[in-house]
Design an enzyme around this catalytic site. Structure first.
Site, PDB file in Angstrom:
ATOM      1  N   GLU A 154       0.547  -0.674  -4.773  1.00  0.00           N
ATOM      2  CA  GLU A 154      -0.601   0.221  -4.906  1.00  0.00           C
ATOM      3  C   GLU A 154      -0.086   1.633  -4.793  1.00  0.00           C
ATOM      4  O   GLU A 154       0.814   1.921  -3.996  1.00  0.00           O
ATOM      5  CB  GLU A 154      -1.615  -0.068  -3.792  1.00  0.00           C
ATOM      6  CG  GLU A 154      -2.910   0.723  -3.883  1.00  0.00           C
ATOM      7  CD  GLU A 154      -2.900   2.046  -3.130  1.00  0.00           C
ATOM      8  OE1 GLU A 154      -3.881   2.799  -3.252  1.00  0.00           O
ATOM      9  OE2 GLU A 154      -1.895   2.337  -2.431  1.00  0.00           O
ATOM     10  N   ASP A 183      -1.218   6.113  -5.677  1.00  0.00           N
ATOM     11  CA  ASP A 183      -2.277   7.089  -5.900  1.00  0.00           C
ATOM     12  C   ASP A 183      -1.809   8.142  -6.896  1.00  0.00           C
ATOM     13  O   ASP A 183      -0.637   8.545  -6.865  1.00  0.00           O
ATOM     14  CB  ASP A 183      -2.625   7.790  -4.584  1.00  0.00           C
ATOM     15  CG  ASP A 183      -2.905   6.809  -3.468  1.00  0.00           C
ATOM     16  OD1 ASP A 183      -4.047   6.336  -3.375  1.00  0.00           O
ATOM     17  OD2 ASP A 183      -1.972   6.506  -2.694  1.00  0.00           O
ATOM     18  N   HIS A 235       0.836  -1.200   0.000  1.00  0.00           N
ATOM     19  CA  HIS A 235       0.000   0.000   0.000  1.00  0.00           C
ATOM     20  C   HIS A 235       0.873   1.253   0.000  1.00  0.00           C
ATOM     21  O   HIS A 235       1.628   1.484   0.942  1.00  0.00           O
ATOM     22  CB  HIS A 235      -0.881  -0.051   1.252  1.00  0.00           C
ATOM     23  CG  HIS A 235      -1.873   1.051   1.366  1.00  0.00           C
ATOM     24  ND1 HIS A 235      -1.855   1.952   2.408  1.00  0.00           N
ATOM     25  CD2 HIS A 235      -2.922   1.390   0.580  1.00  0.00           C
ATOM     26  CE1 HIS A 235      -2.871   2.786   2.270  1.00  0.00           C
ATOM     27  NE2 HIS A 235      -3.527   2.484   1.167  1.00  0.00           N
ATOM     28  N   ARG A 236       0.789   2.009  -1.083  1.00  0.00           N
ATOM     29  CA  ARG A 236       1.651   3.182  -1.288  1.00  0.00           C
ATOM     30  C   ARG A 236       3.129   2.792  -1.197  1.00  0.00           C
ATOM     31  O   ARG A 236       3.970   3.555  -0.706  1.00  0.00           O
ATOM     32  CB  ARG A 236       1.330   4.291  -0.284  1.00  0.00           C
ATOM     33  CG  ARG A 236      -0.143   4.677  -0.235  1.00  0.00           C
ATOM     34  CD  ARG A 236      -0.427   5.757   0.788  1.00  0.00           C
ATOM     35  NE  ARG A 236      -1.844   5.769   1.160  1.00  0.00           N
ATOM     36  CZ  ARG A 236      -2.359   6.422   2.190  1.00  0.00           C
ATOM     37  NH1 ARG A 236      -1.556   7.145   2.963  1.00  0.00           N
ATOM     38  NH2 ARG A 236      -3.645   6.368   2.452  1.00  0.00           N
ATOM     39  N   GLU A 287      -4.740   3.954  -7.905  1.00  0.00           N
ATOM     40  CA  GLU A 287      -5.946   4.602  -7.386  1.00  0.00           C
ATOM     41  C   GLU A 287      -6.006   6.036  -7.896  1.00  0.00           C
ATOM     42  O   GLU A 287      -5.077   6.821  -7.686  1.00  0.00           O
ATOM     43  CB  GLU A 287      -5.966   4.586  -5.855  1.00  0.00           C
ATOM     44  CG  GLU A 287      -7.216   5.270  -5.306  1.00  0.00           C
ATOM     45  CD  GLU A 287      -7.290   5.320  -3.790  1.00  0.00           C
ATOM     46  OE1 GLU A 287      -8.070   6.155  -3.271  1.00  0.00           O
ATOM     47  OE2 GLU A 287      -6.581   4.542  -3.129  1.00  0.00           O
ATOM     48  N   ASP A 310       0.511  -1.737   4.544  1.00  0.00           N
ATOM     49  CA  ASP A 310       1.684  -0.868   4.660  1.00  0.00           C
ATOM     50  C   ASP A 310       2.939  -1.670   5.010  1.00  0.00           C
ATOM     51  O   ASP A 310       4.046  -1.122   4.963  1.00  0.00           O
ATOM     52  CB  ASP A 310       1.460   0.170   5.766  1.00  0.00           C
ATOM     53  CG  ASP A 310       0.342   1.152   5.440  1.00  0.00           C
ATOM     54  OD1 ASP A 310       0.062   1.363   4.246  1.00  0.00           O
ATOM     55  OD2 ASP A 310      -0.246   1.696   6.391  1.00  0.00           O
ATOM     56  N   HIS A 317      -0.809  10.753  -2.416  1.00  0.00           N
ATOM     57  CA  HIS A 317      -2.120  10.379  -1.898  1.00  0.00           C
ATOM     58  C   HIS A 317      -3.012  11.584  -1.603  1.00  0.00           C
ATOM     59  O   HIS A 317      -4.138  11.669  -2.083  1.00  0.00           O
ATOM     60  CB  HIS A 317      -1.977   9.538  -0.622  1.00  0.00           C
ATOM     61  CG  HIS A 317      -3.286   9.136  -0.028  1.00  0.00           C
ATOM     62  ND1 HIS A 317      -3.956   9.929   0.893  1.00  0.00           N
ATOM     63  CD2 HIS A 317      -4.055   8.048  -0.223  1.00  0.00           C
ATOM     64  CE1 HIS A 317      -5.083   9.338   1.231  1.00  0.00           C
ATOM     65  NE2 HIS A 317      -5.174   8.192   0.572  1.00  0.00           N
ATOM     66  N   LYS A 337      -7.178   9.605  -7.478  1.00  0.00           N
ATOM     67  CA  LYS A 337      -7.623  10.454  -6.362  1.00  0.00           C
ATOM     68  C   LYS A 337      -8.421  11.628  -6.930  1.00  0.00           C
ATOM     69  O   LYS A 337      -7.930  12.754  -7.025  1.00  0.00           O
ATOM     70  CB  LYS A 337      -6.421  10.950  -5.567  1.00  0.00           C
ATOM     71  CG  LYS A 337      -5.601   9.850  -4.918  1.00  0.00           C
ATOM     72  CD  LYS A 337      -6.383   9.091  -3.869  1.00  0.00           C
ATOM     73  CE  LYS A 337      -6.733   9.960  -2.693  1.00  0.00           C
ATOM     74  NZ  LYS A 337      -7.407   9.160  -1.614  1.00  0.00           N
TER      75      LYS A 337
END
Length: 242
Positions: free
Chosen positions: A34, A36, A7-8, A109, A229, A49, A111
């Protein structure tokens, strides 16, 4: 077996949404990353993000109000600066140029719930096509109108719907949206929900799965993937989960 998306990047141990966080995700054995995306003032796709740079850099202001060149003056390792020095906000193109030679999966993703970035969907899809990553990329957003548009623009690229509150009969909704996946907040996920999703052939990838007990629960449910994370820890927990 459940896939592990960093995640990120490895956001628990490295500056989120930076190249070193993505490098670490690969190093520790994540199945995918992943990230953003938003647009700068001059229309560049940047990986960040928040709609502002306040939390993750040493600057302040809205992403949309800076050119890409102006954003480069800020340190995106701000919270981890003592450990990792200076990290810049990357372009999506920088990430795709790196990942295209790797076996990693990719979740992008968009945003665009707060700010309706003009042509963000088309720009992102064009970049994915340029690097021939259509078959291992998932596009997701809390903005489901945006996901419908992405499907119209590029039916071959999988879309997934992000949401926090439980959805009623999500199997019907996801079909209407012509999406392939649901990305729910983990508190809405139960074993019965996963059974139903499997029956309807819908991928479920909950977020954000941090902490060993929660990881173990999701692995036991056999969700399609998790966003975490801590990809290194998730890999270790998965090995121990029957």
């Amino acid at each position: 077996m459940t896939k592990i998306f960093a995640h990120r990047g490895s956001a628990g141990t490295h500056p989120e949404n930076t190249m070193i966080a993505f490098y670490e995700a690969e190093r520790v054995g994540a199945d995918g990353i992943e990230l953003d995306v938003q647009l700068t003032k001059d229309g560049q796709i940047v990986v960040i993000h928040d709609e502002t740079i306040d939390r993750t850099t040493d600057g302040t202001g809205w992403v949309k109000d800076f050119t890409y060149h102006e954003l480069q003056q800020f340190n995106a390792a701000y919270k981890f600066a003592d450990q990792y020095g200076v990290c810049r906000i990357p372009l999506l193109e920088e990430v795709l140029a790196w990942i295209c030679s790797k076996p990693l999966l990719l979740n992008i993703e968009l945003k665009n719930s707060l700010i309706a970035y003009e042509k963000l969907e088309q720009k992102v899809i064009d970049m994915i096509r340029h690097y021939h990553l259509e078959d291992r990329t998932v596009l997701s957003s809390f903005n489901h109108n945006s996901m419908a548009l992405c499907h119209r623009l590029a039916p071959v690229i999988e879309t997934a719907l992000l949401y926090i509150e439980p959805l009623y009969e999500p199997w019907h909704y996801v079909r209407v949206m012509q999406a392939k996946g649901l990305h729910p907040y983990h508190r809405t996920v139960t074993e019965a929900f996963i059974r139903q999703a499997r029956h309807h052939q819908i991928a479920v990838r909950p977020f954000t799965i941090n902490g060993e007990s929660l990881m173990k629960k999701m692995f036991q449910y056999k969700v399609d993937a998790i966003f975490t994370d801590y990809p290194r820890q998730a890999r270790e927990v998965l090995k121990k989960t029957p």
